[in-house]
Write an enzyme that holds these catalytic residues in place. Structure first.
Site, PDB file in Angstrom:
ATOM      1  N   LYS A 142      12.863  35.581   8.057  1.00 25.63           N
ATOM      2  CA  LYS A 142      12.228  34.434   8.705  1.00 25.63           C
ATOM      3  C   LYS A 142      13.037  33.153   8.473  1.00 25.63           C
ATOM      4  O   LYS A 142      13.262  32.377   9.408  1.00 25.63           O
ATOM      5  CB  LYS A 142      10.801  34.242   8.195  1.00 25.63           C
ATOM      6  CG  LYS A 142      10.039  33.147   8.933  1.00 25.63           C
ATOM      7  CD  LYS A 142       8.618  32.994   8.425  1.00 25.63           C
ATOM      8  CE  LYS A 142       8.580  32.266   7.103  1.00 25.63           C
ATOM      9  NZ  LYS A 142       7.211  31.941   6.660  1.00 25.63           N
ATOM     10  N   ASP A 160       5.810  33.329  11.513  1.00 24.66           N
ATOM     11  CA  ASP A 160       4.965  33.009  10.367  1.00 24.66           C
ATOM     12  C   ASP A 160       3.531  33.377  10.728  1.00 24.66           C
ATOM     13  O   ASP A 160       3.273  34.016  11.752  1.00 24.66           O
ATOM     14  CB  ASP A 160       5.100  31.530   9.987  1.00 24.66           C
ATOM     15  CG  ASP A 160       4.525  30.587  11.034  1.00 24.66           C
ATOM     16  OD1 ASP A 160       4.101  31.063  12.126  1.00 24.66           O
ATOM     17  OD2 ASP A 160       4.493  29.374  10.783  1.00 24.66           O
TER      18      ASP A 160
END
Length: 233
Positions: A142, A160
């Site tokens: 991420k 997220d």
């Protein structure tokens, strides 16, 4: 029956979550057309002054709010905006700057190690490939996606909790985990919207399509949404 001789209970199979059906491409295009019309140039809310400080900010943001990270990094980045300056602070001093952020001890250790590796292996520059970024301490998929998108302009989808929720509720890229959603977004998002897609989804999830009390009455996707979480009153 003697408890010691009782036969073991059969294992209860885990309930399998049924994913909603993904939307048709034309519907997904309309969703992103609306996002673009409402906010043509969405920006990430983490503050940074260069690629290095962006990288550090994203590392610090794990399990923390952007507002909390910004509050800590404003004075930090004023004195340490390069790997050399950050390394010169030392781990103990760095902890003092970021002690209001969750997991600050581990994060301070990772940032110092990250600086050492940037200096030793990358000429103090933030690398521009996923493989190289993920080789840095404290950097996962991420984080790499955020840096590649914001610092280098690549089309990536950093998933997220907000992106995960909105992607499932709007049936853009239904998935059981963040990787499934990310790969789904890669296929589903029209290329012309790819650069800003994850920002639109994050902001929408953070301020409108909230986890517990989504503000559906003011949502620009209200008429398209058929999520069971939709609030009609």
């Amino acid at each position: 029956m003697d408890q010691r001789n009782r036969p073991p209970r059969a294992a209860v199979p885990a309930k399998r979550i049924t994913l909603p059906r993904a939307r048709k491409p034309a519907e997904i295009r309309e969703i992103f057309r609306r996002f673009q019309a409402a906010n043509p140039e969405p920006k990430g809310e983490l503050e940074s002054v260069n690629a290095f400080t962006l990288l550090v900010a994203v590392v610090l943001s794990a399990q923390a709010t952007d507002a909390g990270v910004n509050k800590a990094t404003r004075p930090l980045f004023a004195v340490a905006d390069t790997p050399e300056k950050m390394l010169a602070l030392g781990e103990e001093t760095l902890r003092g700057y970021i002690k209001t952020i969750g997991l600050y001890r581990t994060k301070a250790k990772n940032v110092i190690a990250l600086c050492e590796k940037l200096i030793a292996e990358f000429g103090s520059e933030v690398p521009s490939t996923r493989e190289a970024l993920e080789s840095l301490p404290g950097v996962g998929r991420k984080t790499a996606n955020v840096v590649l998108n914001i610092a280098f302009g690549e089309i990536t989808h950093a998933v997220d909790t907000h992106v995960f929720r909105v992607s499932n509720r709007l049936r853009i890229a239904p998935g059981r985990n963040v990787l499934q959603v990310e790969l789904g977004l890669e296929k589903a998002v029209p290329p012309e919207f790819g650069r800003h897609a994850h920002h639109w989804l994050i902001l929408h999830g953070r301020y409108t399509c909230k986890a517990l009390r989504p503000e559906c009455l003011r949502c620009i996707q209200n008429d398209l949404c058929d999520s069971p979480d939709k609030r009609i009153a």
